[in-house]
Design an enzyme around this catalytic site. Sequence first.
Site, PDB file in Angstrom:
ATOM      1  N   LYS A  79       0.843  -1.198   0.000  1.00 23.46           N
ATOM      2  CA  LYS A  79       0.000   0.000   0.000  1.00 23.46           C
ATOM      3  C   LYS A  79       0.877   1.247   0.000  1.00 23.46           C
ATOM      4  O   LYS A  79       1.890   1.303   0.693  1.00 23.46           O
ATOM      5  CB  LYS A  79      -0.917  -0.028   1.231  1.00 23.46           C
ATOM      6  CG  LYS A  79      -1.928   1.112   1.299  1.00 23.46           C
ATOM      7  CD  LYS A  79      -2.843   0.945   2.508  1.00 23.46           C
ATOM      8  CE  LYS A  79      -3.878   2.051   2.585  1.00 23.46           C
ATOM      9  NZ  LYS A  79      -4.812   1.866   3.730  1.00 23.46           N
ATOM     10  N   SER A 159      -9.749   1.989   3.129  1.00 21.49           N
ATOM     11  CA  SER A 159      -8.920   2.731   2.198  1.00 21.49           C
ATOM     12  C   SER A 159      -7.928   1.855   1.422  1.00 21.49           C
ATOM     13  O   SER A 159      -7.307   2.308   0.463  1.00 21.49           O
ATOM     14  CB  SER A 159      -8.125   3.797   2.952  1.00 21.49           C
ATOM     15  OG  SER A 159      -7.242   3.196   3.895  1.00 21.49           O
ATOM     16  N   SER A 183      -9.933  -0.351   7.397  1.00 26.55           N
ATOM     17  CA  SER A 183      -9.399  -0.181   6.042  1.00 26.55           C
ATOM     18  C   SER A 183      -8.716  -1.398   5.445  1.00 26.55           C
ATOM     19  O   SER A 183      -8.326  -1.373   4.281  1.00 26.55           O
ATOM     20  CB  SER A 183      -8.433   1.006   6.007  1.00 26.55           C
ATOM     21  OG  SER A 183      -9.138   2.211   6.110  1.00 26.55           O
TER      22      SER A 183
END
Length: 488
Positions: A79, A159, A183
Amino acid sequence: MNELRRLTITEMHDGLRRRNFSAVELVETHINAVENEQLNAFITKTPEIAIKAAKIADEHFLKQKDDIPPLMGIPVGVKDLFCTKGIKTTACSKMLENFIPTYESTVSNLLLKSGAAVLGKLNMDEFAMGSANTNSYFGPVENVWIRKSDGAKVVPGGSSGGSAASVAGFLCAGALGSDTGGSVRQPAAYCGVVGIKPTYGRCSRFGMIAFASSLDQAGVITRSVSDSALMLEIICGYDEKDSTSSKRTVPKFSSFINGDIKGKRIGIPKEYKMDGISDEIVHNWEKVSSNLKENGAEVVDITLPHTKYAIPVYYLICSAETSSNLARYDGVRYGFRVDADTLEEMYSLTRAEGFGKEVKRRILIGSYALSSGHYNEYYEKAQCIRALIRNDFIKAFEKIDYILVPSAPTEAFGLNEKPDPLIMCINDVFTVPASLAGLPAISVPVGLSNAGLPLALQVIGNYYDEAGILNMASVIEQNCGRIVNSLT
């Protein structure tokens, strides 16, 4: 699709060990997929780094077949919230569009040391603020699943939407994500994969761009529970660079996955049976509860009375911490800058243009909550209620071993649908409480909706019982089966 991409991490490792294929073959197959992907999951690609790791892995597998790290030569993604030395790290914000760190985050460094082949950096909501991955400066991520009723594209969740979509789309075998209020778990649920958030402090936050420091925690997304255990073993552990990281010994999580849940007590909180949850999710919740009983567990009703305050408490605390953490982005030291005649004007224009709408909204809420006239009324009160929420869990775990709840109240919604911010907040209603308490939790797929979209449940455990929730999730996975998208 090349069948190598459909393998789990465990299967890939076994194939490499048996020399059924080489790490270079495995990684090149994934590199080709990433180069041609249509999901907008990867925003920075690092094929040269991945190939280098694959070549080193092949040398190891030629010399020995045993005692080789389980992630050696395995293609993974990171990420874009985790700093990667010499590789652009943006948090998917215009503010950091061209930022290249001079150091490596602890968790991504642990992946590199394990021999994993990092394919690149993954798309996300800007500064990890969002539940749909539609807030990224680099554009939204698409879910690999399509709604059957109208053929509509759906969101991957957020997210960590890029992390979940890339794993579900067979672009990588596993991905590093972060979880502040859900997330990792919520996008895993929307994409039909497994996502685990460990206990707060299990993983170092060093090098992870801060959103809400008292809530942020690294996590992993994979296609199976056993794969999550393998990745988690790598990234957990004490780090002197992070004062909040735990010195507790990290067990070999994978060795605890044995399917034995006889005598375990599973709590079903009545407060989670709320309006807005889909009938299909309720049906799967009840079905899985019955299956766990058949496997020897005891399912009991419990109460978590302060859960109803979790969403407002979470958004006050995380917005306040956002306001503080993002104050450093002023255009002076690094990042995006707007030239202006005065310093004050430069600050103002830089932040106005550098941050997206959702980030600015949370900064404003947080600044208001921390202001001298409202601190006691909002922020301090929210912290007090957070303690009550945590105490509810502590009291519940005196009589039970695990808690079983949905991961999200509904299936994924349409990519072009525009729910208002309140609806987006409520979307986190099942994941936020465990985050506020700092508890470990794992999302595991349990089936498909009538529209052909993934549905998932979440197992919450007591502090530092990642091994236990992984074992419980493995039983659910065995009963429900892993779901695979036939379109990929």
